[in-house]
Design a protein around this motif. Structure first.
Motif, short mmCIF file in Angstrom:
data_model
loop_
_atom_site.label_atom_id
_atom_site.label_comp_id
_atom_site.label_asym_id
_atom_site.label_seq_id
_atom_site.Cartn_x
_atom_site.Cartn_y
_atom_site.Cartn_z
N TRP A 31 0.83 -1.21 0.00
CA TRP A 31 0.00 0.00 0.00
C TRP A 31 0.86 1.26 0.00
O TRP A 31 0.57 2.22 -0.71
N SER A 35 0.98 4.12 -2.96
CA SER A 35 0.65 5.53 -2.73
C SER A 35 1.80 6.44 -3.14
O SER A 35 1.58 7.53 -3.68
N HIS A 38 1.64 6.75 -6.85
CA HIS A 38 0.57 7.66 -7.26
C HIS A 38 0.99 9.12 -7.09
O HIS A 38 0.69 9.96 -7.95
#
Length: 110
Positions: A31, A35, A38
């Protein structure tokens, strides 16, 4: 089954669960990693948008320069100081203001 065997099975199941959870939290597709990717993508998309805007402006300038003499004349006047026949060149030099000669630091008493 004895209690020691049950504890061993519980421990093995817990170890298997931890081994399966590792990639989700700490691996390459975690995760946190996703992130961060992104955020990098958003940053690069913003830079790309600015570059596309600049390229569009440059392309418009090239088309303007290729299509007529007015744009070439304007650039020559602005950047090279060129003048046409029959024109008079006047260069106005602004007077220095006294405020720039005696600048003070804000809050300083003189």
């Amino acid at each position: 089954m004895a209690k020691s065997e049950m504890r061993l099975i519980d421990f093995m199941l817990l170890a298997a669960l931890c081994a399966l959870q590792y990639p989700l939290w700490l691996g390459a597709g975690s995760w946190l990693n996703v992130s961060e990717l992104h955020q990098k993508l958003d940053t690069r998309m913003a830079v790309l948008k600015k570059l596309e805007t600049r390229n569009d402006q440059l392309e418009a300038k090239v088309v303007s320069l290729q299509s007529g003499d007015c744009a070439v004349e304007e650039l020559a006047r602005r950047h090279l100081g060129m003048i046409s026949k029959g024109e008079i060149f006047v260069w106005v030099i602004p007077a220095k203001s006294q405020n720039t000669a005696t600048s003070t630091v804000p809050g300083e008493v003189s």
